[in-house]
Design a protein around this motif. Structure first.
Motif, PDB file in Angstrom:
ATOM      1  N   UNK A   3       0.840  -1.202   0.000  1.00 27.58           N
ATOM      2  CA  UNK A   3       0.000   0.000   0.000  1.00 27.58           C
ATOM      3  C   UNK A   3       0.875   1.252   0.000  1.00 27.58           C
ATOM      4  N   UNK A   4       1.976   1.233   0.753  1.00 30.54           N
ATOM      5  CA  UNK A   4       2.867   2.386   0.811  1.00 30.54           C
ATOM      6  C   UNK A   4       3.496   2.664  -0.551  1.00 30.54           C
ATOM      7  N   UNK A   5       3.956   1.590  -1.234  1.00 36.29           N
ATOM      8  CA  UNK A   5       4.614   1.775  -2.521  1.00 36.29           C
ATOM      9  C   UNK A   5       3.655   2.276  -3.586  1.00 36.29           C
ATOM     10  N   UNK A   6       2.356   2.058  -3.385  1.00 27.70           N
ATOM     11  CA  UNK A   6       1.372   2.562  -4.343  1.00 27.70           C
ATOM     12  C   UNK A   6       0.928   3.978  -4.014  1.00 27.70           C
ATOM     13  N   UNK A   7       1.295   4.472  -2.849  1.00 31.36           N
ATOM     14  CA  UNK A   7       0.904   5.812  -2.448  1.00 31.36           C
ATOM     15  C   UNK A   7       1.770   6.844  -3.156  1.00 31.36           C
ATOM     16  N   UNK A   8       1.337   8.108  -3.072  1.00 26.69           N
ATOM     17  CA  UNK A   8       2.112   9.184  -3.687  1.00 26.69           C
ATOM     18  C   UNK A   8       3.504   9.269  -3.082  1.00 26.69           C
ATOM     19  N   UNK A  10       5.203   6.780  -1.661  1.00 30.56           N
ATOM     20  CA  UNK A  10       5.971   5.623  -2.114  1.00 30.56           C
ATOM     21  C   UNK A  10       6.451   5.765  -3.548  1.00 30.56           C
ATOM     22  N   UNK A  11       5.569   6.253  -4.424  1.00 31.67           N
ATOM     23  CA  UNK A  11       5.955   6.443  -5.826  1.00 31.67           C
ATOM     24  C   UNK A  11       7.063   7.486  -5.935  1.00 31.67           C
ATOM     25  N   UNK A  12       6.932   8.583  -5.189  1.00 34.46           N
ATOM     26  CA  UNK A  12       7.961   9.627  -5.207  1.00 34.46           C
ATOM     27  C   UNK A  12       9.297   9.079  -4.709  1.00 34.46           C
ATOM     28  N   UNK A  13       9.233   8.268  -3.657  1.00 29.91           N
ATOM     29  CA  UNK A  13      10.452   7.681  -3.109  1.00 29.91           C
ATOM     30  C   UNK A  13      11.125   6.761  -4.120  1.00 29.91           C
ATOM     31  N   UNK A  14      10.337   5.912  -4.772  1.00 27.25           N
ATOM     32  CA  UNK A  14      10.901   4.979  -5.754  1.00 27.25           C
ATOM     33  C   UNK A  14      11.524   5.723  -6.935  1.00 27.25           C
ATOM     34  N   UNK A  15      10.844   6.760  -7.416  1.00 26.61           N
ATOM     35  CA  UNK A  15      11.381   7.515  -8.551  1.00 26.61           C
ATOM     36  C   UNK A  15      12.691   8.200  -8.164  1.00 26.61           C
ATOM     37  N   UNK A  16      12.715   8.820  -6.983  1.00 25.31           N
ATOM     38  CA  UNK A  16      13.934   9.525  -6.562  1.00 25.31           C
ATOM     39  C   UNK A  16      15.090   8.550  -6.349  1.00 25.31           C
ATOM     40  N   UNK A  17      14.816   7.378  -5.792  1.00 22.75           N
ATOM     41  CA  UNK A  17      15.877   6.377  -5.604  1.00 22.75           C
ATOM     42  C   UNK A  17      16.358   5.836  -6.941  1.00 22.75           C
TER      43      UNK A  17
END
Length: 750
Positions: A3-8, A10-17
């Motif tokens: 659920x966290x990775x699908x949140x805004x 989580x998505x922002x974190x994944x893109x930045x990483x």
């Protein structure tokens, strides 16, 4: 986590990483430190004075000897010789320079600089002549740099040919060790403020009395090493970085915190602020997060801590951009009065598998609005939506015209879903209080369970059934097209399953699994089949889904386990080890009696549990995931092999590998079928096999339908194969016959 990775966030974190991993965040960090360096610029320390020999037209070693003699008269604290030495031109001058160096004793050291940044091997350093240096110590200068060759860090020591040399900054500061193996320059030191005097002037006119006394003197010349980048300025002589490094080492600590602590604080702060309901409070707090993210690294660096802000700043920028885009989209999709998303918003998004669409309609809604002031129309809708959200557990309630409210819920067994909606209806027995107005409400529901249809059709179906329920005075109206006619079948499914098990309509098929290493058939998957006397063959997905919804999947699962054990015992009694795989429904994995029942069955049947592989598929519908993971761990501890089925789809992903102690991965047929035609799918399969092997797991590829795919999987290192090319699911008698023939041939014809 999912659920966290699908949140805004989580998505922002994944893109930045991802941008960080690709090296694209370095530019952000470089610009940040450039700005910080300019804002915090301060004069260089007066304790270090450079004496330049660049103004000598024809520099000789005699000149350098005289210069050192003149410097020694000033009684400096220590001297570092960082200039070129024209040795070999004038022997007398060489001898004089050697005597001048020797006269300093331990108070002089020679600086040897790397000829290229980021290189620390012996070929990069040109040591001065031993006849000149004598026993004077040698220090090295070499820096790690970023993508623009701007210095970022340096080691305390550099080892060359088995000998450790301190770096120049450590010798300047007298600090030869720290918390980490490298240190970071104090970028606030202004390179243009370093005190510098002319060596020729010092020889000809002498120095002002006491200007060098008690200070560190660096005899320097340009060209000793390439210019380096320095934050806040353009390219500079590397001596500026060395002095900045020494200033950093004079602080209590020099430590790199990386970006992770700051990123964790930013993620936590954003998560906390995002839960606040009042927009007026959230905006200042978001601004405070941005300001803190900008200021904290600069403040920490003043105390010797280096915290990189590039990834946190990237995440903030990405998060802000996504939120602005979402706000704009929501403004378009929201209704004008209530602020709730409308039915168009629900219809425009794909509906997840295993979800029911529910529409509630409030009787006499238009009359209620007619009695309310216009500014309370939105509050009326929001109060109704809050009650529906509390009762249904849905986060998003969609508002349509005429008092219609829609949402989606996880599909339950039909009887359970109907009871749930009746309970939800009871929430509206209490009147609505809108301002000074009180309303009694009567609510009706429309239910759509037609999985596989598009969202627009399903929303319209639920909408039509809600209107029909309102018109007919019924609480709930079910609209499922074919499922409406199937309701009697579903409600009597348990009895029909029992009957099918008794008379043989329900039976097990076995599909072989081929072992690449042993080049033989080594196992099979037990697959349930149902040949109904009037309906004919029923697709497994159809009646298994019905059984799950009706809460009757336990009966089928334990019957399959018993039959699979019978087959496994028979096959292992007549030949080499034979592994039997069975599927475990997501509806069962979190049940408290699962492990006990499995243990009792294998004990009673006298089979080694290691001969049985339990395949686990999609678990998004599991209500108690910790209990499910505990049960599966217990089964594995008993000896059962655990397989992650359909790996790479749905929940069957890396989250599985983190949560479940599995023994085997089953590659989904969607990847296998495109192995020969899709470079992306081939890369996914190749890396999945490597990942599984690194984790000590075997890999089964299912859905193999041709020889070329089979051969390719063998080349890629896959462990086991399964599919129509090797053999279709067969009744046990046919399977045994083909298995015995394959043993006589040495392998199945593949």
């Amino acid at each position: 986590m999912r659920h966290f990775l699908r949140s805004t966030i989580g998505i922002s974190l994944l893109i930045s990483l991802t941008l960080w991993a690709a090296g694209l965040s370095d530019a952000v960090g470089h610009m940040y430190w450039n700005v910080v360096a300019k804002w915090t610029r301060r004069p260089a320390p007066e304790s270090v004075i450079l004496v330049s020999v660049d103004d000598f037209a024809d520099l000789q070693t005699r000149d350098e000897a005289n210069l050192l003699t003149q410097i020694r008269k000033q009684m400096p604290r220590n001297v570092f010789f960082d200039a070129r030495i024209p040795v070999g031109i004038n022997g007398t001058g060489d001898a004089e320079l050697a005597r001048a160096v020797s006269s300093f004793g331990k108070d002089i050291a020679f600086v040897v600089r790397a000829q290229k940044p980021d290189r620390f091997d012996a070929s990069m350093f040109k040591f001065p002549s031993k006849t000149i240096v004598g026993n004077a110590p040698i220090v090295l200068s070499a820096w790690n740099s970023n993508f623009l060759y701007t210095v970022e860090s340096a080691p305390y020591f550099i080892e060359l040919n088995g000998r450790k040399y301190p770096t120049f900054s450590t010798a300047l500061a007298g600090q030869y060790a720290g918390a980490q193996s490298v240190y970071y320059p104090d970028i606030s030191v202004g390179s243009d403020s370093i005190i510098k005097i002319s060596g020729r002037s010092l020889l000809e006119r002498g120095a002002a009395l006491g200007i060098l006394t008690g200070r560190t003197v660096v005899v320097t010349s340009s060209g000793q090493a390439p210019l380096v980048g320095y934050f806040g300025t353009e390219m500079v002589q590397p001596i500026a970085a060395d002095i900045a490094g020494a200033e950093a080492l004079r602080k209590p600590i020099s430590m790199n915190l990386t970006f992770l602590p700051l990123l964790a604080l930013v993620v936590g702060a954003i998560s906390a602020v995002s839960r606040i309901g009042r927009q007026r409070v959230k905006l200042p707090l978001y601004a405070a997060i941005v300001v803190a993210t900008w200021c904290v690294p600069a403040i920490l660096r003043k105390f010797g801590f280096v915290a990189y802000p590039d990834v946190p700043l990237l995440m903030l920028a990405i998060y802000g951009s996504i939120r602005l885009w979402q706000k704009r989209t929501r403004r378009i999709q929201h209704t004008s009065l209530s602020g709730l998303p409308n039915l168009v918003a629900l219809s425009s998004q794909p509906l997840p598998v295993g979800r029911d669409v529910i529409v509630a309609v409030v009787a006499r809604y238009e009359e209620m609005l007619a009695t309310l002031p216009r500014d309370l129309h939105g509050e009326c809708a929001r109060q109704i939506a809050r009650r529906l959200s509390v009762g249904s557990g849905a986060n998003d309630i969609y508002h349509g015209e005429g008092g219609h409210f829609a949402w989606t819920e996880e599909a339950r067994p039909l009887e359970m879903q109907l009871n749930h909606l009746e309970g939800l209806r009871a929430l509206f027995s209490a009147p609505l209080q809108i301002g000074t107005h009180t309303f009694d409400t009567n609510i009706h529901f429309g239910l759509d369970r037609n999985e596989g249809l598009d969202a627009v059709t399903r929303v319209n179906s639920a909408l039509a059934s809600a209107n029909e329920a309102l018109g007919n005075g019924r609480s709930i109206e079910l609209f499922e097209s074919h499922r409406l006619a199937e309701a009697p079948w579903e409600l009597s499914l348990h009895a029909r399953i029992e009957e099918g098990l008794r008379n043989g309509e329900i039976w097990l098929a076995f599909q072989l699994q081929f072992d690449f290493a042993e080049n033989r058939v080594s196992g099979a998957e037990a697959l349930i089949r149902w040949n109904h006397p009037t309906r004919g063959p029923i697709a497994p997905d159809a009646f298994i889904l019905q059984a799950e919804r009706a809460g009757r999947i336990d009966t089928l699962t334990y019957w399959v386990l018993e039959e699979a054990i019978t087959a496994a015992l028979a096959l292992n009694a007549t030949g080499p080890r034979f592994q039997m795989s069975i599927n475990l429904s997501a509806q069962m994995v979190d049940k408290a009696d699962l492990v006990t029942n499995f243990a009792e069955i294998v004990r009673r049947r006298g089979i080694d549990p290691s001969l049985l592989t339990v395949e686990v598929t999609e678990t998004s519908s599991v209500r108690n995931r910790p209990a499910a993971c505990h049960n599966l761990t217990q089964l594995r501890a008993m000896g059962f092999r655990l397989s992650i089925d359909d790996f790479g789809t749905g929940e069957a992903s890396l989250a599985y590998l983190a949560d479940l102690p599995s023994d085997e991965l089953k590659l989904d047929r969607r990847f296998v079928s495109r192995l020969l035609t899709s470079d992306r799918d081939r890369a996914i399969i190749t890396n999945t096999i490597a990942l599984a092997h690194d984790l000590g797991q075997s890999v089964v590829a299912e859905g193999i339908e041709d020889a070329a795919t089979f051969s390719m999987l063998r080349e890629l290192g896959c462990d086991h194969a399964q599919g129509y090319y090797l053999g279709r699911p067969q009744p046990f008698a046919v399977f045994v016959q083909e298995y015995e023939e394959s043993r006589r041939r040495g392998m199945m014809a593949v």
